[in-house]
Each structure stands twice: as structure tokens, then as C-alpha cells.
Design an enzyme around this catalytic site. Sequence first.
Site, PDB file in Angstrom:
ATOM      1  N   GLY A   1      28.418-107.284 -42.820  1.00 17.08           N
ATOM      2  CA  GLY A   1      28.612-106.480 -41.627  1.00 17.08           C
ATOM      3  C   GLY A   1      28.523-105.009 -41.950  1.00 17.08           C
TER       4      GLY A   1
ATOM      5  N   GLN B   1      29.904 -96.145 -40.692  1.00 13.01           N
ATOM      6  CA  GLN B   1      29.679 -96.312 -42.124  1.00 13.01           C
ATOM      7  C   GLN B   1      28.364 -95.678 -42.571  1.00 13.01           C
ATOM      8  OE1 GLN B   1      30.748-100.731 -42.007  1.00 13.01           O
ATOM      9  NE2 GLN B   1      31.312-100.111 -44.089  1.00 13.01           N
TER      10      GLN B   1
ATOM     11  N   CYS C   1      34.615-104.293 -48.498  1.00 11.76           N
ATOM     12  CA  CYS C   1      33.932-103.408 -47.566  1.00 11.76           C
ATOM     13  C   CYS C   1      32.849-102.633 -48.298  1.00 11.76           C
ATOM     14  CB  CYS C   1      34.943-102.448 -46.939  1.00 11.76           C
ATOM     15  SG  CYS C   1      34.256-101.327 -45.724  1.00 11.76           S
ATOM     16  N   LEU C   2      31.702-102.472 -47.652  1.00  8.67           N
ATOM     17  CA  LEU C   2      30.621-101.699 -48.246  1.00  8.67           C
ATOM     18  C   LEU C   2      31.009-100.237 -48.444  1.00  8.67           C
ATOM     19  CD1 LEU C   2      27.538-103.177 -46.343  1.00  8.67           C
ATOM     20  CD2 LEU C   2      28.338-103.718 -48.655  1.00  8.67           C
TER      21      LEU C   2
ATOM     22  N   HIS D   1      36.917-106.950 -38.685  1.00 10.85           N
ATOM     23  CA  HIS D   1      36.733-105.906 -39.699  1.00 10.85           C
ATOM     24  C   HIS D   1      35.816-104.798 -39.178  1.00 10.85           C
ATOM     25  CE1 HIS D   1      36.102-104.606 -44.026  1.00 10.85           C
ATOM     26  NE2 HIS D   1      35.064-104.047 -43.428  1.00 10.85           N
ATOM     27  N   GLU D   2      34.669-105.194 -38.610  1.00 10.22           N
ATOM     28  CA  GLU D   2      33.708-104.189 -38.147  1.00 10.22           C
ATOM     29  C   GLU D   2      34.223-103.429 -36.925  1.00 10.22           C
ATOM     30  OE1 GLU D   2      31.472-103.343 -40.168  1.00 10.22           O
ATOM     31  OE2 GLU D   2      31.698-105.110 -41.420  1.00 10.22           O
TER      32      GLU D   2
ATOM     33  N   HIS E   1      36.408-100.535 -37.767  1.00  9.98           N
ATOM     34  CA  HIS E   1      35.684 -99.315 -38.150  1.00  9.98           C
ATOM     35  C   HIS E   1      35.410 -98.422 -36.934  1.00  9.98           C
ATOM     36  CE1 HIS E   1      34.806 -99.652 -42.403  1.00  9.98           C
ATOM     37  NE2 HIS E   1      34.379-100.889 -42.268  1.00  9.98           N
TER      38      HIS E   1
END
Length: 165
Positions: free
Chosen positions: A46, A51, A88-89, A130-131, A134
Site C-alpha cells: 500500500g 508518502q 511501512c514504506l 494503515h493507508e 496516513h
Amino acid sequence: MALRTIRLLGDDILTKTCREVKVMTPRLQELIADMLDTMYEANGVGLAAPQVGVLRRIVVIDVGDGPLVMVNPVIVEKSGEQTGDEGCLSYPGKAGQVTRPNYVKARYLNEDMEECEVEGEELLARAICHELDHLDGHMYVEFVEGEIHDVTYEDPEEFEEDEEE
């Protein structure tokens, strides 16, 4: 299509609330395509627009069933509970235990600005939560139970070579 730079933990943009998308423009369509390319290149499941430095309510997710593009997503129902490692990225090489709903239902607009709904369990439910966090300036590290730890992922190509020997 282009790869975009993924913003890392500590970047102020990751703490800001994103603006709603009112009209799908060619520039936003390009952003979505770039986000998908960037997510796949980074081996993520994701990616949210902040991000990559854009404060718009857009996320892309792919847990193995093909890409899901969500514009202005909202969770309308959730139930159950799951606790598991989450990474997480924007915080590469780290993970921590986070409790999330085991089931979520979300409403969103697709790339054509048509209203859609998705139901997800387990990994998809976790990815949606999670996304969407953000989009409101939150990262999973705020919800970690216990310590954040290092994670390493085997290179799939290295693994394939090892099997041939």
C-alpha cells in the site's frame, strides 16, 4: 509513469491531514499511476499520497489481488480484531505489533470518480486501515504495542538461486 521519492518518518508532510479530491484531473491520474509504480518497485502492499509528498486523499493497495485505487476513502464498518507485525514504506526495515480490525468495509471513489465499496479481511483490512491513517497524518508507529524491531526480507531472486544448488 515515474517512480516518486517515498517520504520517510520525520518528514513533516506525513503528519498533515490530506485534502479531499473534488475533480479527477490528468495530473491526479498521473499521480495514481506513479504511486502504483512506486509501491510495486518498493515491494509494498500500500501507498498513500502523502508518502510521495502530495496532500490528497488517495491511496493505492495491492495485497495480491490486483491494484485497488481509493479516492476519498472512508471506513464505514469494522469488526473483529487482529494483532500482527506491521511495517511501512516510510519507515523501511522496521516493524511492530499493531492491533487492527479483522474486517473493514470502506466507501471510496475510483479513478473515474464513481462511488465504490470494498470489504476486506485480515491483510486487506489491515492495509486499508494503515493507508487511511496516513491521510489523517498518522503512522503505524503511534499504535505499536511493545518495541519496534528490525526486519529483513530475503531477496526472492537470491532464494531462487539457492534452491537450484
